[in-house]
Design a protein around this motif. Structure first.
Motif, PDB file in Angstrom:
ATOM      1  N   VAL A   1      35.182  40.887  43.068  1.00 23.29           N
ATOM      2  CA  VAL A   1      36.182  41.181  44.104  1.00 23.29           C
ATOM      3  C   VAL A   1      37.591  41.332  43.554  1.00 23.29           C
ATOM      4  O   VAL A   1      38.524  41.593  44.311  1.00 23.29           O
ATOM      5  CB  VAL A   1      36.172  40.088  45.204  1.00 23.29           C
ATOM      6  CG1 VAL A   1      34.797  39.944  45.803  1.00 23.29           C
ATOM      7  CG2 VAL A   1      36.682  38.741  44.661  1.00 23.29           C
ATOM      8  N   GLY A   2      37.756  41.197  42.231  1.00 22.28           N
ATOM      9  CA  GLY A   2      39.104  41.219  41.650  1.00 22.28           C
ATOM     10  C   GLY A   2      39.840  42.514  41.836  1.00 22.28           C
ATOM     11  O   GLY A   2      41.080  42.540  41.811  1.00 22.28           O
TER      12      GLY A   2
ATOM     13  N   ILE B   1      47.007  35.416  43.256  1.00 20.98           N
ATOM     14  CA  ILE B   1      46.113  36.435  43.803  1.00 20.98           C
ATOM     15  C   ILE B   1      44.662  36.010  43.631  1.00 20.98           C
ATOM     16  O   ILE B   1      43.839  36.118  44.551  1.00 20.98           O
ATOM     17  CB  ILE B   1      46.379  37.795  43.130  1.00 20.98           C
ATOM     18  CG1 ILE B   1      47.728  38.352  43.584  1.00 20.98           C
ATOM     19  CG2 ILE B   1      45.265  38.799  43.449  1.00 20.98           C
ATOM     20  CD1 ILE B   1      48.157  39.616  42.858  1.00 20.98           C
ATOM     21  N   GLU B   2      44.325  35.511  42.446  1.00 23.16           N
ATOM     22  CA  GLU B   2      42.956  35.048  42.208  1.00 23.16           C
ATOM     23  C   GLU B   2      42.576  33.931  43.173  1.00 23.16           C
ATOM     24  O   GLU B   2      41.483  33.939  43.770  1.00 23.16           O
ATOM     25  CB  GLU B   2      42.818  34.565  40.764  1.00 23.16           C
ATOM     26  CG  GLU B   2      42.933  35.658  39.730  1.00 23.16           C
ATOM     27  CD  GLU B   2      43.053  35.114  38.322  1.00 23.16           C
ATOM     28  OE1 GLU B   2      42.978  35.913  37.382  1.00 23.16           O
ATOM     29  OE2 GLU B   2      43.252  33.882  38.158  1.00 23.16           O
TER      30      GLU B   2
ATOM     31  N   ASP C   1      40.629  41.780  38.296  1.00 26.23           N
ATOM     32  CA  ASP C   1      39.310  41.777  37.663  1.00 26.23           C
ATOM     33  C   ASP C   1      39.392  42.284  36.225  1.00 26.23           C
ATOM     34  O   ASP C   1      38.594  41.879  35.379  1.00 26.23           O
ATOM     35  CB  ASP C   1      38.299  42.608  38.470  1.00 26.23           C
ATOM     36  CG  ASP C   1      38.697  44.073  38.589  1.00 26.23           C
ATOM     37  OD1 ASP C   1      39.913  44.365  38.585  1.00 26.23           O
ATOM     38  OD2 ASP C   1      37.798  44.922  38.708  1.00 26.23           O
ATOM     39  N   ARG C   2      40.372  43.163  35.945  1.00 25.71           N
ATOM     40  CA  ARG C   2      40.534  43.683  34.582  1.00 25.71           C
ATOM     41  C   ARG C   2      41.599  42.924  33.801  1.00 25.71           C
ATOM     42  O   ARG C   2      41.522  42.858  32.572  1.00 25.71           O
ATOM     43  CB  ARG C   2      40.893  45.171  34.628  1.00 25.71           C
ATOM     44  CG  ARG C   2      39.793  46.051  35.188  1.00 25.71           C
ATOM     45  CD  ARG C   2      39.942  47.496  34.737  1.00 25.71           C
ATOM     46  NE  ARG C   2      41.237  48.062  35.094  1.00 25.71           N
ATOM     47  CZ  ARG C   2      41.458  48.781  36.186  1.00 25.71           C
ATOM     48  NH1 ARG C   2      40.483  48.982  37.046  1.00 25.71           N
ATOM     49  NH2 ARG C   2      42.661  49.273  36.432  1.00 25.71           N
TER      50      ARG C   2
ATOM     51  N   ARG D   1      39.330  33.835  50.173  1.00 23.50           N
ATOM     52  CA  ARG D   1      38.911  34.839  51.154  1.00 23.50           C
ATOM     53  C   ARG D   1      37.427  35.179  51.048  1.00 23.50           C
ATOM     54  O   ARG D   1      36.793  35.502  52.040  1.00 23.50           O
ATOM     55  CB  ARG D   1      39.716  36.128  50.952  1.00 23.50           C
ATOM     56  CG  ARG D   1      41.133  36.062  51.466  1.00 23.50           C
ATOM     57  CD  ARG D   1      41.939  37.251  50.966  1.00 23.50           C
ATOM     58  NE  ARG D   1      43.215  37.330  51.661  1.00 23.50           N
ATOM     59  CZ  ARG D   1      43.434  38.056  52.738  1.00 23.50           C
ATOM     60  NH1 ARG D   1      42.463  38.788  53.239  1.00 23.50           N
ATOM     61  NH2 ARG D   1      44.608  38.065  53.321  1.00 23.50           N
ATOM     62  N   HIS D   2      36.906  35.150  49.840  1.00 28.59           N
ATOM     63  CA  HIS D   2      35.559  35.650  49.621  1.00 28.59           C
ATOM     64  C   HIS D   2      34.554  34.541  49.327  1.00 28.59           C
ATOM     65  O   HIS D   2      33.557  34.761  48.636  1.00 28.59           O
ATOM     66  CB  HIS D   2      35.569  36.686  48.502  1.00 28.59           C
ATOM     67  CG  HIS D   2      36.333  37.923  48.856  1.00 28.59           C
ATOM     68  ND1 HIS D   2      35.782  38.954  49.589  1.00 28.59           N
ATOM     69  CD2 HIS D   2      37.620  38.283  48.606  1.00 28.59           C
ATOM     70  CE1 HIS D   2      36.691  39.900  49.755  1.00 28.59           C
ATOM     71  NE2 HIS D   2      37.813  39.518  49.171  1.00 28.59           N
TER      72      HIS D   2
END
Length: 608
Positions: A346-347, A443-444, A327-328, A450-451
Motif C-alpha cells: 500500500v506504500g 505517512i507510513e 513503498d519505494r 488505515r490499512h
C-alpha cells in the motif's frame, strides 16, 4: 477533489452577481437581446487546466477582444515594419470608437481603438494591395482565432448583419483612414471583414484559453499548436497593457495590473505572462464599454491571488522535483516484517512531493492539482527547496489540506527549520515536519493505521524470529544462543557512541533504538530507527573499527549482545554458522546503505 480554486471562483461568482450596475450594449440590436444576468468566470493555466464558475459555456460574440489577435496576425502576415508604418502604439485616452488619428503621421494611435483595429484587419494575409479577397482575409482571421481558442470558431451571421447595418461610425472611420492613405482600396470591403471578425462566437472558456495561449508564449496549452510566433507576443501584450481597456486603461493597470482586452459583448480577457489566463463574461457594461462584473472580478482576482504583474515580480518557476512513494523510498525506521510487507503493498498510496523554485498562485495550482489527482491516502509537500511561498499560495495550500481532510485524506508539509513560510505558529495545523524522513515515517504510520496494520508491529520478538537468525538450523540457533548475553536498557540511554571501539553486535529484542550522527550546525541526522528483530552495530564489528554513529534508546527495552571476538572465532570454529550470520548481517546493512546512497544522490537540501 474539488480544488480550493474552484471554491474561490464560485465565491467570487456570487460577489459578482451582487454588482448590478451598467447595461447591455444597445447600439447593436442583436447585443441588446442578451440576458444581462449571465456571468461566467474562467481561469486557465499554461498547461491547459481550466477552472470554471457560472455561465462559462454560453456563447457570445468576441467583439473588440478580437483586436489583439487580428493585430498579432497582421504582424505575422505583413511584418512589424509594415504594421508600424500604419498603426502607432501610443495610448489614446479616447473612447474605443473615437474618430481620431495622429495629427503628424495620420496613423491610428494604437491597434486597440477601432481605427487601429480596422487597419490591422486590412493588413492580415499579406497586407493591403496583396490581392487578397475579403473572404480569404476573413478565413485567415477566423482560422487564427480558432488556433488561439483550440477549437473551430465561426461567425454569428445575425450579429454580423446587425453590426454592418448599424456600423455608421465605423464606416466614417474607414473612409477617414482611406483619405489619409492608411487603407488601400474600398474601405467597405475591409469593414465587412471587420464586422464579421467582431461577430465570431466564443464562450468564456474559449477566452481563458486564448489568454493562456498568450501567457504561454503563443503556444496553445492543450493542442500544443503555436498560434503566434514568440517574437510577436511581447508587442501584442505591450499594447494590451497600455491600451486594452481604452480610456479606463490607467485605472485598470493601477487596480488590476494585467494585460487585458474587453469587448462590448461582455467579455474580458486578461493574463499573467508565464502563468495563467483569465476570462470573465457578463453583458452589463460601464460607461467605458467594459463589463461591470468583469472589471470587478478581475480586480478581486488580482488582489486576492496577488496577480498584479508589477507586484508578482518573482518568476513562477516551480517544479515538482520528485515524487517519493514510501513503498519505494521508505523512512529510516526499520520496521518488523509484517509492517514492511503491508507497506510494500500500500506504500504507493503515500507520497512526499518535493518542490523546487518559487511558489506563486499559478505554481501552487499545479501542485494542488497534482496532489489532488494522485490516488493517495496520505501525502506531504516538501517546501524546503522552495525559495519563496507567497501569501495567496499559503491560503490555497491550507485550504487544500482542509479539503483533503473532509475527504478522509491527509496532507502535511515539510519546512526548513526557522522559516515559517506556511504562516503557522505550531506544527499542528497544518501538520509540519522538519525533514522528509520524519514526514515519510508519519505517512507510513498513517497508511498502516488505515490499512489494518496498526497492530502488526510487535513490542518484542523471540530469538528464532530475529532477522539475524534467518535460515539458521535448530542446531545453529542453539549454538548461537549460547554466545549471546542479555542487556536491558532504559529510554534515553546511550548504547554506543561515536569513536568507541566496536566490541559487540546488538540484537534488538524489545523496544526501539535510533542511530544518528552529529551535524555541523549542532543538530543530528537520523540514520535509522530499529524495532525488535533488527541488528545494530554490525558494520563496525565487520570492519573491526570504531563506531561512526551514536546509538541511543528511544524506549525501554532489551538487547542480546554478540561479542565481536566470539563472532570472529566462529570463522574457524563453526564456519557454516559464521557464513550464515555474515550473510544476514550484510543483507540488513545493504538495505540501509542503499537508502542512504539514494539520498546522497539527490540535490543539496533534498535528502533529509
Amino acid at each position: 477533489m474539488r480544488s480550493p480554486i474552484d471554491d474561490y471562483l464560485h465565491g467570487l461568482l456570487e460577489r459578482c452577481r451582487a454588482q448590478d450596475g451598467g447595461a447591455v450594449a444597445d447600439y447593436i440590436p442583436e447585443l441588446a437581446r442578451v440576458d444581462p444576468e449571465l456571468t461566467g468566470i474562467c481561469l486557465a493555466t499554461i498547461d491547459g487546466h481550466v477552472y470554471e464558475a457560472g455561465d462559462t459555456h454560453v456563447p457570445f460574440t468576441i467583439q473588440s477582444i478580437s483586436k489583439p489577435f487580428a493585430y498579432a496576425m497582421a504582424l505575422e502576415d505583413a511584418g512589424v515594419a509594415a504594421v508600424e508604418a500604419r498603426i502607432d502604439v501610443e495610448p489614446s485616452g479616447d473612447a474605443f470608437n473615437s474618430i481620431s488619428l495622429d495629427p503628424a503621421s495620420g496613423r491610428p494611435l494604437n491597434p486597440m481603438i477601432n481605427a487601429g483595429a480596422i487597419t490591422s484587419t486590412s493588413l492580415v494575409s499579406g497586407g493591403a494591395g496583396a490581392g487578397v479577397s475579403g473572404e480569404e482575409r476573413l478565413g485567415r482571421i477566423v482560422a487564427g482565432l480558432s488556433r488561439f481558442a483550440g477549437r473551430p470558431l465561426a461567425v454569428d451571421e445575425d450579429v454580423a448583419a446587425s453590426e454592418s447595418a448599424t456600423g455608421h461610425r465605423n464606416r466614417a472611420i474607414g473612409w477617414m483612414l482611406r483619405s489619409r492613405g492608411i487603407l488601400d482600396g474600398d474601405p467597405d470591403a475591409t469593414l465587412e471583414v471587420y464586422f464579421r471578425q467582431c461577430a465570431v462566437g466564443v464562450d468564456c472558456r474559449d477566452l481563458s484559453l486564448m489568454a493562456a495561449t498568450l501567457a504561454n508564449g503563443g503556444v496553445h496549452p492543450l493542442t500544443g499548436e503555436r498560434a503566434l510566433a514568440r517574437e510577436h507576443v511581447q508587442q501584442v501584450l505591450s499594447v494590451m497593457t497600455t491600451c486594452g481597456m481604452y480610456d479606463a486603461a490607467g485605472n485598470w493597470m493601477v487596480r488590476v495590473g494585467l494585460p487585458a482586452k474587453s469587448g462590448v459583448g461582455g467579455g474580458i480577457l486578461a493574463l499573467l505572462p508565464g502563468q495563467l489566463g483569465l476570462a470573465v463574461f457578463s453583458p452589463r457594461l460601464d460607461a467605458w464599454g467594459n463589463s461591470v462584473r468583469g472589471v470587478f472580478a478581475c480586480g478581486e482576482l488580482s488582489r486576492d491571488l496577488d496577480l498584479h504583474f508589477l507586484r508578482a515580480s518573482r518568476p513562477a518557476h516551480v517544479a515538482i522535483a520528485a515524487r517519493h512513494p514510501v513503498d519505494r523510498e521508505p523512512s529510516r525506521r526499520r520496521r518488523p516484517a509484517a509492517e514492511r510487507e503491508l507497506l510494500e503493498r500500500v506504500g504507493r498510496r503515500g507520497i512526499v512531493f518535493e518542490l523546487q523554485g518559487d511558489v506563486l498562485v499559478a505554481s501552487a495550482e499545479r501542485i494542488i492539482r497534482a496532489v489532488s489527482s494522485e490516488p493517495v491516502d496520505v501525502a506531504a509537500i516538501d517546501l524546503r527547496d522552495a525559495e519563496y511561498v507567497d501569501p495567496p499560495s499559503v491560503r490555497l495550500l491550507h485550504a487544500t489540506a482542509a479539503r483533503l481532510r473532509e475527504q478522509g485524506r491527509e496532507l502535511a508539509f515539510v519546512e526548513r527549520a526557522g522559516r515559517d513560510a506556511l504562516g503557522v505558529a505550531d506544527a499542528s495545523e497544518p501538520l509540519v515536519f522538519p525533514d522528509r524522513d520524519s514526514a515519510s515515517e508519519w505517512i507510513e504510520d498513517r497508511l498502516l493505521a488505515r490499512h489494518g496494520g496498526g497492530g502488526l508491529g510487535r513490542a518484542a520478538c523471540s530469538l528464532d524470529e530475529h532477522r539475524l537468525m534467518r535460515e539458521l538450523s535448530g542446531e545453529q540457533l542453539a549454538q548461537l544462543a549460547a554466545l549471546l548475553q542479555p542487556r536491558p536498557f532504559a529510554a534515553g540511554e546511550l548504547i554506543a557512541g561515536v569513536g568507541e571501539q566496536a566490541t559487540e553486535v546488538f540484537l534488538l529484542m524489545r523496544g526501539e533504538l535510533s542511530t544518528s550522527v552529529p551535524l555541523p550546525d549542532g543538530g543530528r541526522r537520523r540514520l535509522s530507527t530499529v524495532t525488535p528483530g533488527w541488528t545494530v552495530g554490525e558494520m563496525a564489528v565487520l570492519g573491526e573499527g570504531a563506531r561512526t554513529a551514536d546509538t541511543r534508546a528511544d524506549t525501554d527495552g532489551d538487547l542480546l549482545l554478540l561479542a565481536a571476538d566470539d563472532f570472529h572465532a566462529l570463522a574457524d570454529g563453526n564456519p557454516a554458522l559464521h557464513a550464515a550470520l555474515l550473510r544476514n548481517m550484510l543483507t540488513g546493512a545493504y538495505e540501509l546503505a542503499a537508502q542512504l546512497t539514494r539520498e546522497l544522490g539527490r540535490p543539496s537540501g533534498a535528502g533529509a
